[in-house]
Design a protein around this motif. Structure first.
Motif, PDB file in Angstrom:
ATOM      1  N   ASP A  33      67.486  33.950  64.733  1.00  0.00           N
ATOM      2  CA  ASP A  33      65.903  34.768  64.599  1.00  0.00           C
ATOM      3  C   ASP A  33      65.190  35.122  65.433  1.00  0.00           C
ATOM      4  O   ASP A  33      64.556  35.241  66.040  1.00  0.00           O
ATOM      5  CB  ASP A  33      65.831  35.274  63.515  1.00  0.00           C
ATOM      6  CG  ASP A  33      65.031  35.847  62.696  1.00  0.00           C
ATOM      7  OD1 ASP A  33      65.003  36.938  62.927  1.00  0.00           O
ATOM      8  OD2 ASP A  33      64.135  35.701  61.220  1.00  0.00           O
ATOM      9  N   GLU A  35      63.452  37.889  66.567  1.00  0.00           N
ATOM     10  CA  GLU A  35      62.335  38.269  66.055  1.00  0.00           C
ATOM     11  C   GLU A  35      61.899  37.956  65.266  1.00  0.00           C
ATOM     12  O   GLU A  35      60.110  37.765  65.966  1.00  0.00           O
ATOM     13  CB  GLU A  35      63.204  39.619  64.931  1.00  0.00           C
ATOM     14  CG  GLU A  35      63.150  40.580  65.387  1.00  0.00           C
ATOM     15  CD  GLU A  35      64.328  42.002  64.132  1.00  0.00           C
ATOM     16  OE1 GLU A  35      62.848  42.056  62.862  1.00  0.00           O
ATOM     17  OE2 GLU A  35      64.581  42.651  64.355  1.00  0.00           O
ATOM     18  N   ARG A  36      61.667  36.294  65.316  1.00  0.00           N
ATOM     19  CA  ARG A  36      60.759  35.405  64.731  1.00  0.00           C
ATOM     20  C   ARG A  36      61.093  34.546  66.247  1.00  0.00           C
ATOM     21  O   ARG A  36      60.542  33.306  65.537  1.00  0.00           O
ATOM     22  CB  ARG A  36      60.964  34.696  63.580  1.00  0.00           C
ATOM     23  CG  ARG A  36      61.363  35.796  62.018  1.00  0.00           C
ATOM     24  CD  ARG A  36      61.563  35.144  60.639  1.00  0.00           C
ATOM     25  NE  ARG A  36      61.065  34.190  61.172  1.00  0.00           N
ATOM     26  CZ  ARG A  36      61.300  33.166  59.783  1.00  0.00           C
ATOM     27  NH1 ARG A  36      62.642  33.347  59.227  1.00  0.00           N
ATOM     28  NH2 ARG A  36      61.003  32.294  60.107  1.00  0.00           N
ATOM     29  N   ASP A  37      61.590  34.577  67.392  1.00  0.00           N
ATOM     30  CA  ASP A  37      62.147  33.355  68.165  1.00  0.00           C
ATOM     31  C   ASP A  37      62.162  32.159  67.660  1.00  0.00           C
ATOM     32  O   ASP A  37      61.960  31.094  68.897  1.00  0.00           O
ATOM     33  CB  ASP A  37      60.022  33.329  68.710  1.00  0.00           C
ATOM     34  CG  ASP A  37      59.834  32.872  70.745  1.00  0.00           C
ATOM     35  OD1 ASP A  37      61.034  33.388  70.865  1.00  0.00           O
ATOM     36  OD2 ASP A  37      59.946  32.797  71.248  1.00  0.00           O
TER      37      ASP A  37
END
Length: 99
Positions: A33, A35-37
């Motif tokens: 993911d 976008e959430r690192d």
């Protein structure tokens, strides 16, 4: 059955009526993911908690943020443990990853 997606970017899940297959692919239960690192989710182990109807999955992912590493990006790992749940249909649910 669970197995790695290509290049450790997640875990696939499938079921079979027999130990020798064929295996029916269901879906990914663990995926990166960005976008959430959360990156490089891969190698894993599933275990039952003794004396309980509870399962856990241990997996590793890339330590992030990647910018903090001069070299060897993707070689620094974090070990994660999450609950592994099953739906009313008996199938594994997607793993809830935490930052």
């Amino acid at each position: 059955m669970t197995w790695h997606q290509n290049r450790c970017h997640g875990l696939n899940y499938g079921t079979s009526e027999s130990l020798t297959g064929p295996i029916t692919y269901r879906y990914a239960i663990l995926e990166k993911d960005p976008e959430r690192d959360i990156l490089g989710t891969g190698h894993h182990s599933i275990s039952a908690v003794p004396g309980e109807d509870t399962y856990r999955i241990a997996y590793h992912r890339f330590a992030t943020p990647l910018a903090k590493y001069d070299k060897g990006k993707g070689f620094h790992r974090e070990t994660c443990i999450a609950d592994l749940r099953f739906g009313s249909d008996g199938l594994m649910e997607k793993v809830e990853m935490k930052n």
